[in-house]
Design an enzyme around this catalytic site. Structure first.
Site, PDB file in Angstrom:
ATOM      1  N   GLU A 260       0.883  -1.181   0.000  1.00  0.00           N
ATOM      2  CA  GLU A 260       0.000   0.000   0.000  1.00  0.00           C
ATOM      3  C   GLU A 260       0.910   1.219   0.000  1.00  0.00           C
ATOM      4  O   GLU A 260       1.449   1.594   1.037  1.00  0.00           O
ATOM      5  CB  GLU A 260      -0.883  -0.004   1.251  1.00  0.00           C
ATOM      6  CG  GLU A 260      -1.873  -1.140   1.338  1.00  0.00           C
ATOM      7  CD  GLU A 260      -2.995  -1.016   0.329  1.00  0.00           C
ATOM      8  OE1 GLU A 260      -3.154   0.060  -0.278  1.00  0.00           O
ATOM      9  OE2 GLU A 260      -3.701  -2.013   0.124  1.00  0.00           O
ATOM     10  N   LEU A 261       1.085   1.827  -1.170  1.00  0.00           N
ATOM     11  CA  LEU A 261       2.147   2.833  -1.297  1.00  0.00           C
ATOM     12  C   LEU A 261       1.583   4.242  -1.482  1.00  0.00           C
ATOM     13  O   LEU A 261       0.449   4.510  -1.134  1.00  0.00           O
ATOM     14  CB  LEU A 261       3.078   2.414  -2.442  1.00  0.00           C
ATOM     15  CG  LEU A 261       3.578   0.951  -2.329  1.00  0.00           C
ATOM     16  CD1 LEU A 261       4.448   0.575  -3.509  1.00  0.00           C
ATOM     17  CD2 LEU A 261       4.311   0.707  -1.020  1.00  0.00           C
ATOM     18  N   CYS A 294      -2.570   9.076   2.381  1.00  0.00           N
ATOM     19  CA  CYS A 294      -2.182   8.607   1.040  1.00  0.00           C
ATOM     20  C   CYS A 294      -3.285   8.868   0.013  1.00  0.00           C
ATOM     21  O   CYS A 294      -3.001   9.022  -1.167  1.00  0.00           O
ATOM     22  CB  CYS A 294      -1.843   7.130   1.094  1.00  0.00           C
ATOM     23  SG  CYS A 294      -3.159   6.188   1.853  1.00  0.00           S
TER      24      CYS A 294
HETATM   25  P1  NAD Z   1       8.074   5.328   4.836  1.00  0.00           P
HETATM   26  O1  NAD Z   1       8.052   4.436   3.667  1.00  0.00           O
HETATM   27  O2  NAD Z   1       9.284   6.168   5.065  1.00  0.00           O
HETATM   28  O3  NAD Z   1       7.898   4.497   6.181  1.00  0.00           O
HETATM   29  C1  NAD Z   1       6.874   3.554   6.362  1.00  0.00           C
HETATM   30  C2  NAD Z   1       7.384   2.444   7.258  1.00  0.00           C
HETATM   31  O4  NAD Z   1       8.486   1.801   6.622  1.00  0.00           O
HETATM   32  C3  NAD Z   1       7.899   2.927   8.611  1.00  0.00           C
HETATM   33  O5  NAD Z   1       7.574   1.956   9.583  1.00  0.00           O
HETATM   34  C4  NAD Z   1       9.392   2.974   8.406  1.00  0.00           C
HETATM   35  O6  NAD Z   1      10.126   2.830   9.596  1.00  0.00           O
HETATM   36  C5  NAD Z   1       9.607   1.777   7.493  1.00  0.00           C
HETATM   37  N1  NAD Z   1      10.820   1.822   6.687  1.00  0.00           N
HETATM   38  C6  NAD Z   1      11.519   2.910   6.273  1.00  0.00           C
HETATM   39  N2  NAD Z   1      12.591   2.515   5.531  1.00  0.00           N
HETATM   40  C7  NAD Z   1      12.556   1.155   5.486  1.00  0.00           C
HETATM   41  C8  NAD Z   1      13.380   0.172   4.864  1.00  0.00           C
HETATM   42  N3  NAD Z   1      14.460   0.491   4.148  1.00  0.00           N
HETATM   43  N4  NAD Z   1      13.037  -1.135   5.021  1.00  0.00           N
HETATM   44  C9  NAD Z   1      11.949  -1.473   5.734  1.00  0.00           C
HETATM   45  N5  NAD Z   1      11.131  -0.585   6.336  1.00  0.00           N
HETATM   46  C10 NAD Z   1      11.430   0.719   6.207  1.00  0.00           C
HETATM   47  O7  NAD Z   1       6.765   6.200   4.730  1.00  0.00           O
HETATM   48  P2  NAD Z   1       6.255   7.304   5.728  1.00  0.00           P
HETATM   49  O8  NAD Z   1       6.892   8.594   5.391  1.00  0.00           O
HETATM   50  O9  NAD Z   1       6.346   6.856   7.138  1.00  0.00           O
HETATM   51  O10 NAD Z   1       4.698   7.295   5.378  1.00  0.00           O
HETATM   52  C11 NAD Z   1       4.191   8.058   4.377  1.00  0.00           C
HETATM   53  C12 NAD Z   1       3.989   7.242   3.114  1.00  0.00           C
HETATM   54  O11 NAD Z   1       3.094   6.166   3.343  1.00  0.00           O
HETATM   55  C13 NAD Z   1       3.344   8.069   2.027  1.00  0.00           C
HETATM   56  O12 NAD Z   1       3.967   7.850   0.795  1.00  0.00           O
HETATM   57  C14 NAD Z   1       1.919   7.561   2.002  1.00  0.00           C
HETATM   58  O13 NAD Z   1       1.252   7.749   0.795  1.00  0.00           O
HETATM   59  C15 NAD Z   1       2.091   6.147   2.333  1.00  0.00           C
HETATM   60  N6  NAD Z   1       0.822   5.596   2.815  1.00  0.00           N
HETATM   61  C16 NAD Z   1       0.137   4.740   1.997  1.00  0.00           C
HETATM   62  C17 NAD Z   1      -1.069   4.210   2.404  1.00  0.00           C
HETATM   63  C18 NAD Z   1      -1.820   3.249   1.524  1.00  0.00           C
HETATM   64  O14 NAD Z   1      -2.670   2.556   2.046  1.00  0.00           O
HETATM   65  N7  NAD Z   1      -1.546   3.164   0.246  1.00  0.00           N
HETATM   66  C19 NAD Z   1      -1.600   4.555   3.643  1.00  0.00           C
HETATM   67  C20 NAD Z   1      -0.889   5.440   4.458  1.00  0.00           C
HETATM   68  C21 NAD Z   1       0.336   5.943   4.021  1.00  0.00           C
END
Ligand code: NAD
Length: 485
Positions: A260-261, A294
């Site tokens: 879910e990105l 998102c």
């Molecule tokens: P992020 O990708 O930086 O972090 C999300 C999670 O991934 C956190 O728990 C973080 O610690 C972890 N993470 C970071 N780097 C990692 C790695 N190399 N390996 C494994 N895990 C890692 O995103 P964010 O800034 O915390 O959240 C915002 C993003 O999430 C936005 O792009 C938003 O659109 C997306 N989002 C998508 C949905 C959906 O359902 N499509 C819902 C909510 C948020």
């Protein structure tokens, strides 16, 4: 460093339900974004904890197989009730660590509970199929089996609900779950982990079906766990960039993946739209959760004949927003999650204004404690501006115009993302075109919020794949088995 909890947090908030919480362990700080003050130190789990947790998950999977669908449903329903009974505690914890207004935190808590209720209902409806081989070669029976231990990695914007969409279907399907919450917001998930573990114990199910692993080294955690073939599923909500890293990691052991990105939702307002409805939905689609969503409207595309009125009235509505500490009952907009996120949003706005856009309101970082950014409205945005390509993830509305519906749909679809799209019109043919031609996993027609526990939430293109919620949500945690006899 010693353990620490802000007195405003629930007294029995676990800082780590399973690991050794003694001062010998390394801890990390959780900061309230409204006050910039540290509210807790949380144990920073490491490789030994992660692999130990996976080993326990593998063991619990074996024990959980004996639980009937009805018992799994009962567990999910008991979790639903327990979360609702502690709604205020969850909401306060979430507001303290994430900043969202209490009213929204209460809503997210109820939504979290509802995922458990919904997937409890789904647990007893997992389908199968029987058929006769057309050639008479025998019988075909199709069943579904739990995929196995799941790693769920969640973001900070919805600290509870993004986890619940994964944990509830996993438990309903029969899978143990390891959860890696965002380091900014681990407290609500630690509380949820304890609530779930207590319910599991009440039902004589293993507590270790749920294990929460807070860490500041997310990259190492995913590398370590996904290199282990016993892990069978990765479910991730977060940025597209991290989603791609996880997909590469999942290739080693071919773990199943749900991604879910990010999104870049267009919000199209046709000439004949109900203006008042479009405006109130615009407020919801832009300012809910401070725009840190998102599926937030990223690009308002408004017919040229009504764009000035729309922009002016949207700005007036935003004037009424009360920005402040989410714990105050009248607050309708909390802070951004970190100073870095606020500064990133401000840089996007500044760059757009320098390129010629007009600011109708907002656009300045206020001089006050906390990572606040005001509701901002921009128009006259150059077509190639970065703000139209990237996810804003903040309370900033960009208004662009169009003259024909064909042009509007083309602009709306001109993005690498495909999570949500919104269309507004009073004409049934225009609405049908939105439904068919807006290219996204989710399309809202005359609605500013379409998330529903009973609907499949998810995207296409760079917004990922897999669905959360609905009858589809549990399929992500089930493997198909064909038995020929
Ligand atoms: P992020 O990708 O930086 O972090 C999300 C999670 O991934 C956190 O728990 C973080 O610690 C972890 N993470 C970071 N780097 C990692 C790695 N190399 N390996 C494994 N895990 C890692 O995103 P964010 O800034 O915390 O959240 C915002 C993003 O999430 C936005 O792009 C938003 O659109 C997306 N989002 C998508 C949905 C959906 O359902 N499509 C819902 C909510 C948020």
């Amino acid at each position: 460093m010693t353990l620490f909890k802000d007195p405003q947090l629930p007294t029995d908030l676990p800082l780590d339900p399973r690991a050794d919480t003694s001062a010998r362990r390394e801890h990390f700080d959780v900061v309230n974004p409204a006050t910039e003050k540290t509210i807790a130190h949380v144990v920073n789990t490491e490789a030994e904890d992660w692999l130990g947790a996976l080993a326990r998950a593998v063991d619990t999977q074996k024990a959980y197989v004996a639980f009937t669908p009805r018992k799994k449903a009962d567990i999910c329903h008991a979790i639903y009730k327990e979360i609702m009974a502690r709604q205020e505690e969850f909401a306060r914890t979430m507001t303290l660590e994430m900043g969202k207004p209490l009213i929204e935190a209460r809503g997210e808590t109820a939504n979290t509970a509802d995922y458990f209720r919904w997937f409890g209902e789904e647990a007893v409806r997992i389908p199968g199929r029987y058929a006769q081989s057309p050639a008479g070669a025998g019988d075909i029976v199709v069943t579904r089996t739990p995929v196995g231990p799941v790693l769920a990695i969640t973001p900070w914007n919805f600290p509870l609900a993004m986890g619940a969409r994964k944990i509830a279907p996993a438990l309903a399907a029969g899978c143990p779950v390891l959860v890696k919450p965002a380091a900014e917001t681990p407290l609500s998930m630690l509380l949820l982990g304890q609530v779930i573990a207590d319910v599991l114990e009440r039902f004589s199910a293993p507590r270790n079906l749920i294990q929460i692993l807070p860490t500041t080294d997310a990259a190492k955690l995913s590398e370590t766990l996904m290199a282990d073939a016993r892990l069978r599923k990765i479910t991730f909500t977060g940025s597209t960039a991290v989603g791609k890293i996880l997909m590469r990691q999942s290739a080693q052991n071919l773990q199943r993946a749900s991604m879910e990105l990010g999104g870049n939702a267009p919000f199209v307002v046709a000439e004949d739209a109900d203006m008042e409805l479009a405006l109130s939905c615009a407020m919801q689609a832009k300012l809910r959760n401070g725009g840190e969503v998102c599926v937030a409207a990223n690009r308002f595309l408004v017919h040229e004949s009504i764009a000035n009125e729309f922009t002016q009235r949207l700005s007036e509505k935003m004037d009424k927003v009360v920005m402040g500490n989410g714990l105050e009952e009248d607050t309708t907009l909390g802070p951004m999650i970190t100073a870095a996120q606020r500064d990133r949003i401000h840089a996007l706005v500044t760059e757009t204004v320098e390129a010629g856009a007009t600011v109708h309101r907002g656009g300045e970082i206020p001089e006050q404690t906390g990572y606040f950014y005001p509701p901002t409205v921009l128009s006259g945005i150059p077509a190639d501006a970065r703000i139209l390509r990237e996810e804003i993830f903040g309370p900033v509305a960009t208004v662009s115009t169009f003259s024909t519906l064909d042009g509007a749909i083309e602009k709306a679809n001109d993005t690498e993302f495909g999570l949500a799209s919104y269309g507004f019109s009073e004409n049934v043919h225009t609405c049908q075109r939105f439904a068919k031609e807006l290219n996204a996993g989710m399309v809202g027609i005359n609605r500013g919020m379409i998330t529903d526990i009973a609907a499949p939430f998810g995207g296409i293109k760079q917004s990922g794949f897999g669905r959360e919620g609905g009858a589809e949500g549990i399929e992500e945690y089930l493997d198909i088995r064909y038995i020929g006899s």
